[in-house]
Design a protein around this motif. Structure first.
Motif, PDB file in Angstrom:
ATOM      1  N   SER A  74       2.063 179.721  80.027  1.00  0.00           N
ATOM      2  CA  SER A  74       1.234 178.871  79.152  1.00  0.00           C
ATOM      3  C   SER A  74      -0.167 178.611  79.719  1.00  0.00           C
ATOM      4  CB  SER A  74       1.929 177.521  78.883  1.00  0.00           C
ATOM      5  OG  SER A  74       3.193 177.719  78.289  1.00  0.00           O
ATOM      6  N   LYS A  75      -0.638 179.489  80.613  1.00  0.00           N
ATOM      7  CA  LYS A  75      -1.942 179.279  81.249  1.00  0.00           C
ATOM      8  C   LYS A  75      -3.031 180.224  80.745  1.00  0.00           C
ATOM      9  CE  LYS A  75      -0.036 177.446  85.565  1.00  0.00           C
ATOM     10  NZ  LYS A  75       0.079 177.638  87.034  1.00  0.00           N
ATOM     11  N   ASN A  76      -2.624 181.264  80.022  1.00  0.00           N
ATOM     12  CA  ASN A  76      -3.586 182.263  79.541  1.00  0.00           C
ATOM     13  C   ASN A  76      -3.247 182.662  78.114  1.00  0.00           C
ATOM     14  OD1 ASN A  76      -4.939 183.105  82.325  1.00  0.00           O
ATOM     15  ND2 ASN A  76      -2.715 183.070  82.642  1.00  0.00           N
ATOM     16  N   ILE A  77      -4.266 183.168  77.405  1.00  0.00           N
ATOM     17  CA  ILE A  77      -4.066 183.693  76.052  1.00  0.00           C
ATOM     18  C   ILE A  77      -4.732 185.062  75.957  1.00  0.00           C
ATOM     19  CG2 ILE A  77      -4.599 183.378  73.600  1.00  0.00           C
ATOM     20  CD1 ILE A  77      -4.623 180.356  74.097  1.00  0.00           C
ATOM     21  N   TYR A  78      -3.954 186.044  75.538  1.00  0.00           N
ATOM     22  CA  TYR A  78      -4.521 187.347  75.204  1.00  0.00           C
ATOM     23  C   TYR A  78      -4.903 187.345  73.722  1.00  0.00           C
ATOM     24  CZ  TYR A  78      -2.898 189.282  79.643  1.00  0.00           C
ATOM     25  OH  TYR A  78      -2.710 189.548  80.969  1.00  0.00           O
ATOM     26  N   PHE A  79      -5.975 188.060  73.391  1.00  0.00           N
ATOM     27  CA  PHE A  79      -6.380 188.155  71.990  1.00  0.00           C
ATOM     28  C   PHE A  79      -7.154 189.447  71.748  1.00  0.00           C
ATOM     29  CE2 PHE A  79      -9.815 185.882  74.131  1.00  0.00           C
ATOM     30  CZ  PHE A  79     -10.979 186.404  73.582  1.00  0.00           C
ATOM     31  N   ILE A  80      -7.363 189.749  70.477  1.00  0.00           N
ATOM     32  CA  ILE A  80      -8.113 190.938  70.067  1.00  0.00           C
ATOM     33  C   ILE A  80      -9.494 190.503  69.603  1.00  0.00           C
ATOM     34  CG2 ILE A  80      -8.184 192.934  68.527  1.00  0.00           C
ATOM     35  CD1 ILE A  80      -5.785 193.023  70.391  1.00  0.00           C
TER      36      ILE A  80
END
Length: 292
Positions: A74-80
């Motif tokens: 819950s510390k990072n978010i991947y996205f496009i």
């Protein structure tokens, strides 16, 4: 309880696609700021569910964010996100707010998910329909793991896809894709098709389409010219918004700049130039027919 609560009260644009952190404490979502403007910047917000505090993480990131995926801790978010007519995987670190680009190439990633230590993502290009890839999150190195279209693609020769930067009438640099016929012969003269994008604010990225397929056009012995004219995302919000209230203006000049530059090539027949498009692209084709 059956109670419905507006989590983004007072945010007047589109708020879409919420994803909740694995630890259950946060919600991330895609948000547009302005009411009634469906092509506004797609921003990345995170809410602390206990305090309802909202944090705007892409304030200084002049790109859209979509297909959000949390890491297990819950510390990072991947996205496009798309930039200069390709879509790549990015990673947001919530602790310092830094955004890093994971992948790089001539392609469009569409989705990203996490499987253990790997990223699992779908990817297309103008020369290849969607397949699934295993992506190394540290290096961006990719490995195809689905081969749904391999038996068909192995029978085909695709035309070369070339990236060009062309100077516009107001002295800006515009990215233009040029797609060549398979078995291209530089000593021949080919008719050219100018592709006019719909939307109007949809990027001419490395998309694969079963409706407007550049390789299919090129396979019929056309040079295809596909410009990222004014009014498209992926080149900053100013470039994207210039078309508003100017449907017959600068972006039409951009179309003409693109085809005028490519028709100078000795392999293009300047007396056989056409344009194609649907929606705003159809409007563009009719406009160009009357004003060229």
């Amino acid at each position: 309880t059956g109670e419905t609560k507006n989590m983004t009260q007072g945010m007047m644009g589109y708020d879409m696609n919420p994803v909740f952190s694995p630890d259950g404490t946060k919600m991330a979502w895609e948000s547009m700021e302005r009411d009634g403007y469906e092509a506004d910047k797609n921003r990345l917000f995170v809410m602390d569910l206990a305090s309802a505090k909202k944090t705007f993480y892409t304030k200084d990131f002049d790109q859209n964010a979509q297909s959000l995926t949390w890491t297990a801790d819950s510390k990072n978010i991947y996205f496009i996100s798309g930039w200069h007519a390709v879509q790549e995987i990015y990673k947001l670190n919530l602790s310092d707010g830094k955004i890093n680009q994971v992948t790089k190439g001539i392609h469009d990633y569409h989705t990203v998910h996490i499987a253990g230590d790997a990223l699992i993502a779908t990817k297309v290009s103008m020369s290849k329909p969607a397949e699934i890839y295993n992506v190394n999150p540290a290096t961006g190195e990719e490995k195809e793991i689905s081969f749904v279209n391999k038996n068909i693609l192995d029978q085909l020769e695709m035309g070369k896809v070339e990236k060009r930067w062309i100077t516009t009438t107001d002295n800006k640099q515009m990215l233009v894709w040029v797609i060549y016929p398979p078995h291209f012969d530089a000593n021949k003269k080919y008719p050219a098709l100018l592709y006019c994008q719909g939307g109007p604010q949809g990027t001419v990225s490395q998309f694969w389409s079963y409706r407007w397929n550049f390789q299919m056009m090129a396979a019929n012995d056309y040079i295809v010219v596909a410009p990222n004219r004014r009014g498209l995302p992926g080149f900053g919000q100013e470039w994207n918004e210039q078309i508003s209230g100017d449907y017959g203006g600068q972006n039409m000049k951009d179309y003409l700049s693109a085809i005028d530059a490519v028709k100078q090539e000795p392999f293009v027949d300047e007396n056989r130039l056409g344009c194609v498009g649907a929606s705003y692209g159809g409007f563009s084709a009719f406009w160009l027919a009357g004003h060229h």
